[in-house]
Design a protein around this motif. Structure first.
Motif, PDB file in Angstrom:
ATOM      1  N   HIS A 204      -8.497 -16.560  80.546  1.00 42.56           N
ATOM      2  CA  HIS A 204      -7.837 -17.127  79.462  1.00 42.56           C
ATOM      3  C   HIS A 204      -7.172 -16.697  78.764  1.00 42.56           C
ATOM      4  N   VAL A 205      -6.415 -15.277  79.561  1.00 40.28           N
ATOM      5  CA  VAL A 205      -5.202 -13.945  78.349  1.00 40.28           C
ATOM      6  C   VAL A 205      -4.299 -14.927  79.039  1.00 40.28           C
ATOM      7  N   HIS A 206      -3.521 -13.838  77.731  1.00 40.54           N
ATOM      8  CA  HIS A 206      -1.594 -14.274  78.211  1.00 40.54           C
ATOM      9  C   HIS A 206      -0.959 -14.435  79.734  1.00 40.54           C
ATOM     10  N   PRO A 207      -0.519 -15.023  79.929  1.00 42.33           N
ATOM     11  CA  PRO A 207       0.121 -14.333  81.557  1.00 42.33           C
ATOM     12  C   PRO A 207       0.869 -12.325  80.883  1.00 42.33           C
ATOM     13  N   ASP A 208       1.942 -12.524  80.058  1.00 41.73           N
ATOM     14  CA  ASP A 208       2.549 -11.641  80.165  1.00 41.73           C
ATOM     15  C   ASP A 208       0.576 -10.435  79.536  1.00 41.73           C
ATOM     16  N   ASP A 209       0.043 -10.558  79.375  1.00 41.40           N
ATOM     17  CA  ASP A 209      -1.120  -9.447  79.112  1.00 41.40           C
ATOM     18  C   ASP A 209      -1.981  -9.225  80.046  1.00 41.40           C
ATOM     19  N   GLN A 210      -1.790  -9.990  81.284  1.00 46.07           N
ATOM     20  CA  GLN A 210      -2.576  -9.782  82.284  1.00 46.07           C
ATOM     21  C   GLN A 210      -2.730  -8.470  82.992  1.00 46.07           C
ATOM     22  N   GLN A 211      -2.045  -7.611  82.865  1.00 48.49           N
ATOM     23  CA  GLN A 211      -1.815  -6.646  83.316  1.00 48.49           C
ATOM     24  C   GLN A 211      -2.854  -5.899  83.060  1.00 48.49           C
TER      25      GLN A 211
ATOM     26  N   VAL B 234      -7.132  -1.714  73.076  1.00 49.65           N
ATOM     27  CA  VAL B 234      -5.763  -2.584  74.507  1.00 49.65           C
ATOM     28  C   VAL B 234      -5.187  -4.029  73.016  1.00 49.65           C
ATOM     29  N   GLU B 235      -4.120  -4.805  73.407  1.00 52.76           N
ATOM     30  CA  GLU B 235      -4.426  -5.641  72.200  1.00 52.76           C
ATOM     31  C   GLU B 235      -3.792  -6.685  73.199  1.00 52.76           C
ATOM     32  N   LEU B 236      -4.316  -7.965  73.530  1.00 54.83           N
ATOM     33  CA  LEU B 236      -4.226  -9.119  74.070  1.00 54.83           C
ATOM     34  C   LEU B 236      -4.400 -10.183  73.546  1.00 54.83           C
ATOM     35  N   ARG B 237      -3.888 -11.324  74.124  1.00 54.36           N
ATOM     36  CA  ARG B 237      -3.541 -12.710  73.797  1.00 54.36           C
ATOM     37  C   ARG B 237      -4.623 -13.636  74.488  1.00 54.36           C
ATOM     38  N   LEU B 238      -5.620 -14.433  73.884  1.00 48.07           N
ATOM     39  CA  LEU B 238      -6.777 -14.927  74.461  1.00 48.07           C
ATOM     40  C   LEU B 238      -6.225 -16.757  73.448  1.00 48.07           C
ATOM     41  N   LEU B 239      -6.663 -17.628  74.957  1.00 43.63           N
ATOM     42  CA  LEU B 239      -5.906 -18.955  74.709  1.00 43.63           C
ATOM     43  C   LEU B 239      -7.977 -19.268  74.023  1.00 43.63           C
ATOM     44  N   SER B 240      -7.159 -19.698  72.516  1.00 44.30           N
ATOM     45  CA  SER B 240      -7.877 -20.040  72.401  1.00 44.30           C
ATOM     46  C   SER B 240      -8.119 -21.713  72.708  1.00 44.30           C
ATOM     47  N   VAL B 241      -9.217 -22.253  71.858  1.00 43.06           N
ATOM     48  CA  VAL B 241      -9.805 -23.982  72.467  1.00 43.06           C
ATOM     49  C   VAL B 241      -9.123 -25.086  72.155  1.00 43.06           C
ATOM     50  N   ASP B 242      -8.601 -24.317  71.010  1.00 41.29           N
ATOM     51  CA  ASP B 242      -7.638 -25.480  70.235  1.00 41.29           C
ATOM     52  C   ASP B 242      -5.796 -25.229  71.190  1.00 41.29           C
ATOM     53  N   GLY B 243      -5.934 -24.384  72.063  1.00 34.93           N
ATOM     54  CA  GLY B 243      -4.860 -24.274  72.101  1.00 34.93           C
ATOM     55  C   GLY B 243      -3.924 -23.560  71.708  1.00 34.93           C
TER      56      GLY B 243
END
Lengths: 200, 634
Positions: free
Chosen positions: B282-289, B305-314
């Motif tokens: 669920h983490v953004h591809p750019d934030d995988q690292q 750390v700041e990263l993006r997670l995908l919410s259930v509504d996309g």
């Protein structure tokens, strides 16, 4: 105190008090005494020893009250065994077998040292002494005169201090006694419908 | 606290006495029960004794049931019955034990009779007294002693030989027997007193223990409550804030715990968070690292750390985590942290950057306006001068030409050169067009000057005090500023009524009007998007009593019911990022209502448009704080 319970308790007290009275009354009711011969009966087959008084106890072999009389007799003889001759007669009523007399009372009497235990077939010997109540004790002088006649228990089947024993002991010690008799507490030697010789 | 623990002395004494009495009652009841059994046992024993020792009474060879058997059954039963009954029905009551005491002594008498007055049976009396002492009630010995004494007294009177063996005992002979009973009673009473003293001491120890227990329980309850409160506070602190507490197994990068808020923020159930690969999936591809760098945290190391997670509504939700390394109860290395949804923060950062950019542009524009103003003025003056000069020169040239044609002063050759020159420059054309060109230049300069003046008026410096403003002029300047926002989507119409000078902060009112006009332009743009239509923005002013009213209408799509209550909220916007900050109407409302004591209302109709009404007190003094958020909907 719970007053609600006071009434039944009082009633109970009266009842048991009455019971105690009846029991005492029963225990203190003596048996009959006939006209005891003042002299040693001539026909008696009991043996006497010269120079010593003779004591005769007439007993019913199954009278529970007589157990106390035998106990008191044992007390008496423990002190004067050597100075008197003692006979215990167990009556054998007519029609009853000899073994009928062989009871624990017989064994008790036989166990008392210095006592001659005899079966009184058809109560003939007892009749000679006009005995009517089990436990009746007679004391005759060596010369044959009656010195004492009565029971040696204070109540029906009750061991302990009693007038009869005290008087006999006094007589044997040679002390004057005011009376030479005492009530006899025990079972009748004869059935009510039997002719009782010497009944008074 | 100490007072509570120990309690008052008299209260303790009272409790001790109560417990002692309760314990005594238990003893009374227990002893009653024992005597009930004993009564029954004695009854059976008495019957047995009678049957064994004196079953029959004899007369010669005739026999009958001995009176002792009847006495044992009837009299013995009578003696035992009431005590047994009371022990069952009135256990523990004084009357029960006193009745039992009487009965027990009567049993002594009966048994003595039944056993032929055996001396051994007399021990029943003393044994019974000792047994009665089990009650630990000295008074229970009194009825027992009375019964024994009375028995001997009465028998001494009525049947003295049966009890004393003599016919005439002294009347007080019974006292000899009573004495030995009393003798035993002395020891029993001493024993009972000692026993009661020990029982009371035990009760006191028990109360002391209860007090201590109560105190300990109270303390435990208090501590437990505090612990529970603390736990609830901690839980509330941890789980009811927007921050999501979490713990992650460092080796597998699997969440081992997340706070319940996680479900609300991203929409996934808590259980899903705890599954394998949840974070990776669920983490953004750019934030995988970033997540794999968790493992590089040293023990007890800390990181943000700041990263993006995908919410259930996309949608991608920006989450900031503050974390540190540690170990769990099984000594496995874990990362624990707090995660916060910073999407809005990020958005605001973007908005702020945009606003700062616009502010810079605005400041630049204001500066330019200031700088342009002076040259535009002297260029205008110069062009005016040139126009007048051209007019004069034109008149002069025309006179020269007419004079030279009628009275030639130049040689033929020279005249020809002049005519050739006139033809080369197309003099007629110049004479016709030059004044027009100068007029156009002057018109243009006038327009530039108007814009610059408007900008200066719009950028009116804030005054500490309100001043009288020509509201119509001020609104006209503002509309000039907003012209660029409006001209592609709408026509702007004005209908200014007669207004006196309105006491206000001019620059702020301009700002409020500008915000509403720009909102109107945006609303129209959204409404006409994809069509060839143009909208209309109409700005009217009028005086109503002591108020000046500014009505700004648009032909946009109207405001939906669902958001009518929110449009004045700070940062509320329906526009995409970069087009609006959501501050426009909030600022307008603040200016109108908070700073000027006016009202800002609106009327709207879906598909037709919206009209905002700014109502300002002309004298700048608001006597009544109008309902701030009232509005009507057509």
């Amino acid at each position: 105190m719970n007053m609600k319970m006071a009434v039944p308790v009082m009633i109970w007290l009266l009842f048991v008090g009455g019971g105690i009275f009846a029991l005492e009354k029963y225990s203190s009711s003596p048996g009959l005494q006939g006209s005891i011969p003042a002299e040693w009966p001539a026909g008696s087959r009991l043996q006497r020893v010269a120079g010593t008084p003779t004591l005769v106890m007439m007993s019913h072999p199954r009278c529970p009250c007589t157990r106390a009389s035998l106990t008191e007799l044992d007390v008496l003889l423990s002190q004067y065994r050597e100075r008197l001759t003692a006979h215990v007669l167990f009556i054998q009523p007519k029609g009853m077998p000899y073994e009928w007399t062989k009871t624990d009372l017989w064994r008790t009497a036989a166990g008392i040292k210095g006592v001659h235990v005899l079966v009184d077939a058809d109560a003939m010997e007892s009749d000679r002494f006009a005995g009517q109540t089990s436990g009746h004790v007679l004391l005759y002088k060596a010369e044959g005169q009656l010195e004492f006649s009565g029971g040696i228990t204070g109540a029906r089947g009750h061991i302990g201090d009693n007038l009869g024993l005290q008087r006999i002991l006094a007589i044997l010690r040679g002390v004057a006694v005011d009376r030479s008799d005492s009530p006899v507490f025990g079972c009748p030697l004869h059935a009510a419908d039997d002719p009782i010789p010497g009944a008074s | 606290m100490i007072t509570e623990i120990t309690g008052r002395s008299d209260e303790i004494d009272s409790r001790v006495e109560t417990l002692f009495e309760r314990n005594m009652l238990v003893i009374f009841k227990r002893t009653d029960r024992m005597f009930a059994y004993l009564m029954a046992g004695q009854w059976l024993f008495g019957i047995l004794i009678a049957l064994v020792y004196s079953p029959y009474t004899w007369s010669g060879k005739a026999y009958a049931m001995h009176a002792h058997v009847y006495f044992a059954i009837v009299f013995g039963g009578a003696i035992s019955s009431l005590p047994i009954l009371l022990a069952i029905l009135r256990p523990g009551q004084p009357i029960t034990r006193y009745t039992i005491a009487i009965a027990q002594m009567l049993w002594s008498g009966l048994l003595i009779h039944l056993t032929g007055g055996r001396i051994e049976t007399h021990f029943h009396v003393f044994g019974s007294l000792a047994f009665l002492a089990f009650y630990r009630d000295p008074y229970v010995l009194i009825p027992a002693t009375i019964v024994v004494s009375l028995d001997h007294f009465l028998r001494g009177i009525f049947w003295p030989e049966s009890v004393y063996g003599i016919t005439n005992p002294v009347w007080w002979r019974f006292l000899e027997h009573a004495f030995w009973v009393a003798f035993e009673n002395v020891f029993l009473i001493v024993s009972i007193r000692e026993s009661r003293r020990e029982s009371r001491a035990i009760a006191r120890r028990q109360i002391d223990l209860e007090v201590v227990n109560t105190t300990v329980e109270s303390l435990v309850y208090e501590r437990t409550s505090e612990l529970a409160t603390s736990r609830e506070q901690y839980k509330a602190l941890l789980e009811t804030t927007l921050s999501i507490p979490w713990e992650m197994d460092l080796a597998s990068l699997r969440f081992t715990y997340v706070g319940p808020q996680a479900e609300a923020i991203l929409g996934y159930p808590q259980s899903l968070w705890l599954t394998e690969e949840f974070l990776v999936m669920h983490v953004h591809p750019d934030d995988q690292q970033s997540i794999f760098q968790f493992r590089n945290l040293e023990s007890s190391g800390k990181a943000e750390v700041e990263l993006r997670l995908l919410s259930v509504d996309g949608k991608w939700v920006w989450m900031r985590s503050v974390m540190s390394c540690g170990t769990n109860l099984n000594a496995r290395p874990v990362v624990r942290g707090i995660m916060l949804d910073v999407t809005e923060h990020r958005k605001l950062q973007s908005e702020l950057a945009q606003a700062q950019k616009l502010e810079s542009v605005g400041r630049l524009a204001a500066g330019i306006a200031h700088e342009i103003n002076t040259p535009v003025q002297f260029v205008g003056d110069s062009v005016h001068f040139i126009r007048e000069g051209v007019q004069d020169l034109t008149k002069l040239i025309i006179k020269y030409r007419s004079g030279s044609e009628s009275q030639p002063r130049f040689s033929e050759e020279k005249f020809s050169e002049i005519q050739q020159a006139e033809e080369d420059i197309d003099l007629p054309y110049l004479l016709e067009k030059m004044p027009k060109a100068v007029d156009r230049a002057l018109n243009g300069l006038e327009h530039v000057a108007t814009i610059v003046r408007s900008m200066k008026e719009f950028a009116h410096p804030d005054q500490k005090e309100k001043v009288g403003i020509d509201l119509n002029q001020s609104i006209a300047s503002t509309l000039m500023i907003a012209r660029n926002e409006c001209k592609y989507v709408a026509d702007v119409e004005t209908d200014f009524g007669d207004l006196p000078a309105v006491m206000c902060h001019g620059g702020e009112i301009n700002q409020a009007v500008l915000n509403i006009v720009i909102n109107a332009a945006h609303a129209i743009a959204d409404h006409i998007a994809g069509t060839n239509h143009r909208g209309c923005i109409r700005v009217c002013t009028r005086r109503e009593d002591d108020d000046a009213v500014i009505a700004i209408s648009d032909t946009g799509g109207g405001i939906p019911d669902a958001i009518q209550d929110k449009i004045f909220d700070p940062f509320f916007t329906t526009k995409e990022v970069g087009r609006g900050t959501g501050q426009g109407l909030a600022i307008a409302r603040s200016i109108v209502m908070d700073k000027h004591g006016g009202t800002l209302d609106f009327e709207t109709e879906i598909g037709e448009g919206t009209t905002f009404y700014i109502r300002l007190p002309i004298d700048g003094i608001s006597m009544v704080a109008m309902a701030h958020e009232t509005h009507s909907v057509r």
